[in-house]
Design an enzyme around this catalytic site. Structure first.
Site, short mmCIF file in Angstrom:
data_model
loop_
_atom_site.label_atom_id
_atom_site.label_comp_id
_atom_site.label_asym_id
_atom_site.label_seq_id
_atom_site.Cartn_x
_atom_site.Cartn_y
_atom_site.Cartn_z
N ARG A 18 0.83 -1.28 0.17
CA ARG A 18 0.07 -0.02 0.04
C ARG A 18 0.80 1.26 -0.02
O ARG A 18 0.38 2.23 -0.03
CB ARG A 18 -1.03 0.05 1.15
CG ARG A 18 -2.11 -0.69 0.65
CD ARG A 18 -3.25 -0.71 1.71
NE ARG A 18 -2.85 -1.69 2.94
CZ ARG A 18 -3.48 -1.69 4.10
NH1 ARG A 18 -4.35 -0.82 4.63
NH2 ARG A 18 -2.98 -2.24 5.17
N GLN A 78 12.22 -14.58 6.30
CA GLN A 78 11.11 -15.46 6.38
C GLN A 78 10.58 -15.68 5.02
O GLN A 78 10.19 -14.53 4.39
CB GLN A 78 10.04 -14.88 7.39
CG GLN A 78 8.57 -15.55 7.60
CD GLN A 78 7.35 -14.72 7.75
OE1 GLN A 78 7.52 -13.63 7.63
NE2 GLN A 78 6.69 -15.39 8.45
N THR A 84 2.38 -14.14 12.15
CA THR A 84 3.29 -13.31 13.19
C THR A 84 4.23 -14.49 13.98
O THR A 84 5.54 -14.06 14.32
CB THR A 84 2.92 -12.49 13.98
OG1 THR A 84 1.66 -12.86 14.57
CG2 THR A 84 2.55 -11.08 13.27
N GLY A 144 -6.64 -6.52 16.96
CA GLY A 144 -6.59 -7.87 18.04
C GLY A 144 -7.41 -7.11 19.21
O GLY A 144 -6.72 -6.29 19.84
N ASN A 173 -4.53 -4.95 21.18
CA ASN A 173 -3.13 -5.64 21.20
C ASN A 173 -2.39 -4.30 20.12
O ASN A 173 -2.63 -4.18 19.02
CB ASN A 173 -3.21 -6.83 20.38
CG ASN A 173 -1.83 -7.48 20.44
OD1 ASN A 173 -0.88 -7.06 21.00
ND2 ASN A 173 -1.63 -8.17 19.58
N ALA A 366 30.15 40.39 -0.71
CA ALA A 366 29.16 39.91 -1.09
C ALA A 366 29.43 39.35 -2.55
O ALA A 366 30.23 39.74 -3.26
CB ALA A 366 28.03 41.03 -1.51
C1 UD1 Z 1 -1.28 -7.55 14.28
C2 UD1 Z 1 -1.75 -8.35 15.57
C3 UD1 Z 1 -3.11 -7.72 16.32
C4 UD1 Z 1 -2.65 -6.31 16.54
C5 UD1 Z 1 -1.98 -5.33 15.42
C6 UD1 Z 1 -1.29 -4.23 15.85
C7 UD1 Z 1 -1.52 -10.69 15.37
C8 UD1 Z 1 -1.82 -12.04 14.80
N1 UD1 Z 1 -2.05 -9.75 15.11
O1 UD1 Z 1 -2.25 -7.75 13.42
O2 UD1 Z 1 -3.41 -8.67 17.35
O3 UD1 Z 1 -3.82 -5.59 17.24
O4 UD1 Z 1 -1.01 -6.25 14.58
O5 UD1 Z 1 -1.06 -3.41 14.60
O6 UD1 Z 1 0.00 -10.65 15.56
N2 UD1 Z 1 4.71 -9.93 9.71
C9 UD1 Z 1 5.86 -10.81 9.23
N3 UD1 Z 1 5.69 -11.98 8.62
C10 UD1 Z 1 4.32 -12.52 8.73
C11 UD1 Z 1 3.29 -11.89 9.16
C12 UD1 Z 1 3.56 -10.57 9.61
O7 UD1 Z 1 6.81 -10.27 9.48
O8 UD1 Z 1 4.22 -13.73 8.09
C13 UD1 Z 1 5.02 -8.85 10.27
C14 UD1 Z 1 4.50 -7.51 9.47
O9 UD1 Z 1 5.58 -7.03 8.54
C15 UD1 Z 1 4.17 -6.57 10.45
C16 UD1 Z 1 3.99 -7.39 11.79
O10 UD1 Z 1 4.27 -8.45 11.55
O11 UD1 Z 1 5.20 -5.61 10.81
C17 UD1 Z 1 2.33 -7.45 11.94
O12 UD1 Z 1 1.54 -8.36 10.91
P1 UD1 Z 1 0.30 -7.67 10.42
O13 UD1 Z 1 -0.13 -8.65 9.19
O14 UD1 Z 1 0.24 -6.19 10.10
O15 UD1 Z 1 -0.72 -7.90 11.60
P2 UD1 Z 1 -2.03 -7.26 11.77
O16 UD1 Z 1 -3.02 -8.01 11.18
O17 UD1 Z 1 -1.78 -5.92 11.71
#
Ligand code: UD1
Ligand code: MG
Length: 455
Positions: A18, A78, A84, A144, A173, A366
């Site tokens: 985005r 990863q 996460t 969350g 969260n 100047a």
């Molecule tokens: C996550 C939390 C949510 C919280 C929110 C706050 C989880 C399951 N959920 O949701 O509870 O309220 O953040 O902003 O943790 N990432 C990776 N690899 C992955 C997935 C994610 O590196 O496979 C990283 C992303 O780059 C990001 C972070 O983890 O920096 C969070 O991932 P994102 O998909 O944004 O989670 P949210 O749905 O926002």
């Protein structure tokens, strides 16, 4: 707490589409520093000993950038974005080394407050196995929810998995979590997939720890410190918050900002007490300003050192390597690059000083230009103490003007000038009495003849 060892795992494998950018999201800067580097700084400020960065998209670009702001950090790739918990486990080798505290942070949450991390570590030190930072966003949609029972945190439920009742919970969260090192791998390895998104959720360790009878705690941080960046509008919002915080800090430590909302700081700007900054001033990276300086309106300053009681601007441009010693003056429409302006020297109007030294109390007239570049290489100009450079002179480097040297206005100086010498580098003036009138009459009659011929 300081004896407890700590590893920070920073998740930065997000796709960030985005942002509509060729650059990975977490490298977009706030106050001149990649947002993930702000997270690194917060981790360090919270006493983290080691850093593990989990990267995915744009791994090569990320590694190069990380070298600059966190040379000691380990990077882990990863390869598939499976959630996460899966992302944290990419750093398994680091976690397995054994730390007292494991902090998990997101690379796209740059305003994170180190104090919130310290509070988390304090709870771990007090015996908690998992500590979650909660916050109350104005609009909880998408976050969350923290599910509490009898004052204890029992689960974190993602929006998509929430019941209608749970969706009404406003305590959310923030994303940052602290886990006791001795339990971390066992908890993470227990995470399965049981959610609408089909991912391994880090947040599941709350329930897993609870089921094992371990202590799980929620703390609370400000909305700001949990702000996640997903697009450039949010990036600008975070920049605004960062700047507001920094301006306030500068004012509370004794700097006067006449119109604070128009002054932009970098992550590393240092500025002393009793310095006054007028409106519309930009500080790029690497600026150090001592006490009692005046930075006048519309100045653009980066990589510069400004000693006490200097006077800069209005409309001055100080580029990297500009080194202004006490009471030096650089005035309007002047540019200084890689040059020392020694004590009390004046560079006041429409001048370029590059690759040079201007000796103490020298006066640069100047329109003076140091001609430092021949299209291939840069050359040095040395101007001695107390020298006087007449207006509109070109100093063709390499060249030395001795102490107390005096350069006539409009000179092109190509040869060095000894101490106390006077140098002219221009044609002598000729004055012909009456010739002006004669010339005017000649031109007037020629024009009249031409007009008559056309009639
Ligand atoms: C996550 C939390 C949510 C919280 C929110 C706050 C989880 C399951 N959920 O949701 O509870 O309220 O953040 O902003 O943790 N990432 C990776 N690899 C992955 C997935 C994610 O590196 O496979 C990283 C992303 O780059 C990001 C972070 O983890 O920096 C969070 O991932 P994102 O998909 O944004 O989670 P949210 O749905 O926002
Ligand atoms: Mg997110």
């Amino acid at each position: 707490m300081s004896q407890r060892t700590c590893l920070s795992v920073i998740l930065a494998a997000g796709e960030g589409t985005r942002m509509k950018s060729a650059m990975p999201k977490v490298l977009h800067p706030i106050a001149g520093l990649p947002m993930v580097a702000h997270v690194v700084k917060a981790a360090e400020a919270a006493g983290s000993n080691d850093l593990a960065l989990v990267i995915g998209h744009g791994a090569e670009q990320m590694r190069k950038a990380v070298q600059k702001f966190a040379p000691k950090a380990e990077t882990f790739v990863q390869d598939k974005r499976l959630g996460t918990a899966h992302a944290v486990l990419a750093a398994r080798d680091a976690i397995a080394r054994g730390y007292d505290d494991i902090l998990v942070m997101f690379g796209d949450t740059p305003l994170i407050d180190p104090e919130a991390l310290r509070v988390e570590r304090g709870k771990l030190a007090g015996g908690a196995a998992v500590v979650v930072i909660g916050f109350r966003p104005p609009n909880p949609a998408g976050y969350g929810r923290l599910i509490e029972k009898d004052g204890r945190l029992v689960a974190i439920r993602e929006e998509k998995d929430c019941s209608e009742e749970e969706k009404k919970i406003t305590f959310c969260n923030a994303g940052m979590m602290a886990v006791a090192g001795k339990h971390a791998l066992a908890l993470l390895d227990n995470v399965g997939i049981n959610n609408a998104k089909g991912e391994f959720y880090l947040t599941d360790i709350v329930e897993i720890a609870g089921a094992q009878g371990l202590d799980v705690v929620a703390t609370e941080a400000s909305f700001e410190s949990a702000l996640g960046i997903n697009n450039r509008a949010e990036l600008a919002e975070a920049e605004g918050m960062w700047q507001a915080r920094r301006r306030r800090e500068a004012m509370l430590s004794g700097t006067t900002l006449i119109a604070p909302e128009t002054v932009y700081f970098s992550y590393d700007t240092e500025i002393g007490a009793d310095t006054v900054v007028e409106p519309n001033v930009w500080f790029g990276p690497g600026v150090k300003i001592a006490k009692g300086a005046k930075i006048h309106a519309f100045s653009h300053i980066e990589g510069a050192t400004i000693a006490s009681n200097c006077d800069v601007g209005p409309f001055a441009r100080l580029r990297p390597g500009a080194d202004l010693r006490q009471k030096a003056k650089v005035g309007n429409f002047c540019e200084v690059k890689q040059a020392t302006i020694e004590e009390g020297a004046k560079v006041n109007h429409l001048t370029y000083i590059g690759d040079a030294r201007v000796g103490a109390a020298a006066n640069i007239g100047a329109g003076t230009i140091t001609c430092n570049y021949d299209g291939y290489s840069k050359f040095f100009t040395d101007i001695g103490e107390g020298a006087f450079i007449g207006s509109n002179s070109s100093l063709v480097a390499p060249v030395t003007i001795g102490k107390g040297g005096y350069i006539a206005s409009g000179s092109v100086i190509t040869e060095s000038v000894p101490d106390d010498a006077l140098a002219f580098g221009r044609a002598r003036q000729k004055t012909l009495p009456g010739k002006g009138r004669e010339l005017r009459e000649r031109f007037a009659s020629a024009a009249a003849a031409k007009k008559k011929a056309a009639e």
